[in-house]
Design a protein around this motif. Structure first.
Motif, PDB file in Angstrom:
ATOM      1  N   ARG A 134      39.003  51.331  36.877  1.00 56.54           N
ATOM      2  CA  ARG A 134      38.814  50.385  37.739  1.00 56.54           C
ATOM      3  C   ARG A 134      39.190  50.983  39.371  1.00 56.54           C
ATOM      4  O   ARG A 134      38.404  50.368  40.179  1.00 56.54           O
ATOM      5  N   ILE A 135      40.005  51.786  39.615  1.00 57.86           N
ATOM      6  CA  ILE A 135      39.925  52.378  40.839  1.00 57.86           C
ATOM      7  C   ILE A 135      38.698  53.287  41.004  1.00 57.86           C
ATOM      8  O   ILE A 135      38.137  53.039  42.106  1.00 57.86           O
ATOM      9  N   ALA A 136      38.303  54.293  40.059  1.00 56.06           N
ATOM     10  CA  ALA A 136      37.392  54.943  40.405  1.00 56.06           C
ATOM     11  C   ALA A 136      36.054  54.290  40.572  1.00 56.06           C
ATOM     12  O   ALA A 136      35.141  54.234  41.471  1.00 56.06           O
ATOM     13  N   THR A 137      35.826  53.008  39.862  1.00 55.46           N
ATOM     14  CA  THR A 137      34.727  52.222  39.916  1.00 55.46           C
ATOM     15  C   THR A 137      34.675  51.568  41.279  1.00 55.46           C
ATOM     16  O   THR A 137      33.381  51.598  41.898  1.00 55.46           O
ATOM     17  N   TYR A 138      35.812  51.040  41.876  1.00 58.88           N
ATOM     18  CA  TYR A 138      35.794  50.504  43.086  1.00 58.88           C
ATOM     19  C   TYR A 138      35.347  51.452  44.286  1.00 58.88           C
ATOM     20  O   TYR A 138      34.429  51.175  44.853  1.00 58.88           O
ATOM     21  N   PHE A 139      35.963  52.623  44.385  1.00 57.10           N
ATOM     22  CA  PHE A 139      35.772  53.461  45.341  1.00 57.10           C
ATOM     23  C   PHE A 139      34.368  54.366  45.114  1.00 57.10           C
ATOM     24  O   PHE A 139      33.434  54.390  46.312  1.00 57.10           O
ATOM     25  N   SER A 140      33.881  54.507  44.134  1.00 57.81           N
ATOM     26  CA  SER A 140      32.615  55.019  43.582  1.00 57.81           C
ATOM     27  C   SER A 140      31.423  53.973  44.269  1.00 57.81           C
ATOM     28  O   SER A 140      30.413  54.411  44.804  1.00 57.81           O
ATOM     29  N   SER A 141      31.795  52.595  44.487  1.00 55.22           N
ATOM     30  CA  SER A 141      30.726  51.598  45.056  1.00 55.22           C
ATOM     31  C   SER A 141      30.987  51.433  46.285  1.00 55.22           C
ATOM     32  O   SER A 141      30.166  50.831  47.172  1.00 55.22           O
ATOM     33  N   ARG A 142      31.839  52.270  47.166  1.00 52.28           N
ATOM     34  CA  ARG A 142      31.890  51.933  48.354  1.00 52.28           C
ATOM     35  C   ARG A 142      30.740  52.754  49.076  1.00 52.28           C
ATOM     36  O   ARG A 142      30.280  53.588  48.791  1.00 52.28           O
ATOM     37  N   PRO A 143      30.263  51.823  50.229  1.00 50.03           N
ATOM     38  CA  PRO A 143      29.034  52.226  51.191  1.00 50.03           C
ATOM     39  C   PRO A 143      29.134  53.713  51.664  1.00 50.03           C
ATOM     40  O   PRO A 143      30.294  53.846  52.162  1.00 50.03           O
ATOM     41  N   LEU A 144      28.075  54.639  52.135  1.00 45.78           N
ATOM     42  CA  LEU A 144      28.276  55.647  52.673  1.00 45.78           C
ATOM     43  C   LEU A 144      26.971  55.631  53.965  1.00 45.78           C
ATOM     44  O   LEU A 144      26.179  54.887  53.764  1.00 45.78           O
ATOM     45  N   PRO A 145      27.322  56.474  54.645  1.00 46.19           N
ATOM     46  CA  PRO A 145      26.625  56.557  55.837  1.00 46.19           C
ATOM     47  C   PRO A 145      25.128  56.949  55.362  1.00 46.19           C
ATOM     48  O   PRO A 145      25.129  58.086  54.746  1.00 46.19           O
TER      49      PRO A 145
END
Length: 251
Positions: A134-145
């Motif tokens: 769950r943690i990995a999926t959340y941070f993986s989905s965060r937007p990047l510049p």
């Protein structure tokens, strides 16, 4: 001797006036005292005093609740890696956009002490795989510049030795180009993490850890072999180069 009735009237009137004055003064004194004490005088309607007790500040709203998909277990990560996984220099690297499988592997590395970091070892010890997912999926989905990558082949000759290492490598030392695995301009590829825009100090520290053998989570010791061939100056330059790609854009 008989006193005329009119003589009695005057003392009676004087006595009554005196009593009235005394009574009025007493009432005024009582009213003044009541007002001083914040109490309404007799005869006036009672109105409760306004509460002047300071209102305690509202607790700061938890911004994490406003982000869809934020797992409560990730709250411990926020202090060092920030809410969106942007990272905080000196505390924790950027997690946003990391491949889920790579994220899992690194946490497992901290658990197994293949990556040396006391804080992460302690925090990851009791993290179960479902929670980690769950943690990995959340941070993986965060937007990047967004970055416009420099594609291989668009430039043949590199005069800058750091760019040459990044895009062509140095086969005389069996060092492949960084972008071969990490994608054009280091934006990541598949399960290989993004380098572009990552903290310079973090990139430098990881290359040094590969070189010294402190970090051993690489498959087939690919990074260990590469880093062992790099000089300190090359490590510093590569860390600076890829870190600045994310901040200034590719050129």
């Amino acid at each position: 001797m008989k006193i005329p009735p009119k003589i009695w009237v005057l003392p009676a009137l004087l006595c009554g006036a005196l009593l009235a004055a005394i009574s009025g003064n007493a009432q005024n004194a009582e009213d003044n005292t009541a007002q001083d004490e914040g109490i309404k005088p007799r005869g006036e309607p009672f109105t409760p005093q306004q509460d002047t007790t300071p209102t305690p500040p509202e607790p700061v709203g938890d911004a994490t609740r406003d982000i869809p998909g934020f797992p409560k277990e990730a709250e411990v990560c926020v202090e060092c890696h920030d809410l969106q996984g942007e990272g905080r220099p000196g505390l924790g690297p950027r997690l946003a956009g990391l491949p889920v499988e790579y994220f899992r592997e690194q946490v497992h590395g901290f658990q197994a002490d293949k990556r040396k970091n006391t804080t992460m070892h302690v925090l990851s010890e009791e993290v179960t795989d479902p929670v980690l997912d769950r943690i990995a999926t959340y941070f993986s989905s965060r937007p990047l510049p967004p970055i416009t990558p420099k594609l291989r082949g668009t430039q043949v000759v590199f005069r800058n030795p750091t760019e040459k290492l990044a895009y062509q490598g140095d086969w005389s030392r069996e060092i492949p180009a960084c972008v071969t695995c990490h994608g054009a301009s280091g934006i990541g590829s598949g399960n290989i993490p993004r380098l572009a825009g990552q903290q310079e100090a973090y990139l430098k520290a990881q290359l040094q850890d590969w070189k010294s053998g402190k970090r051993t989570t690489d498959q087939d010791k690919v990074m260990t072999k590469i880093a062992s061939q790099l000089s300190k100056e090359e490590i510093d330059a590569l860390a600076s180069y890829f870190s600045n790609i994310g901040q200034q854009g590719e050129q």
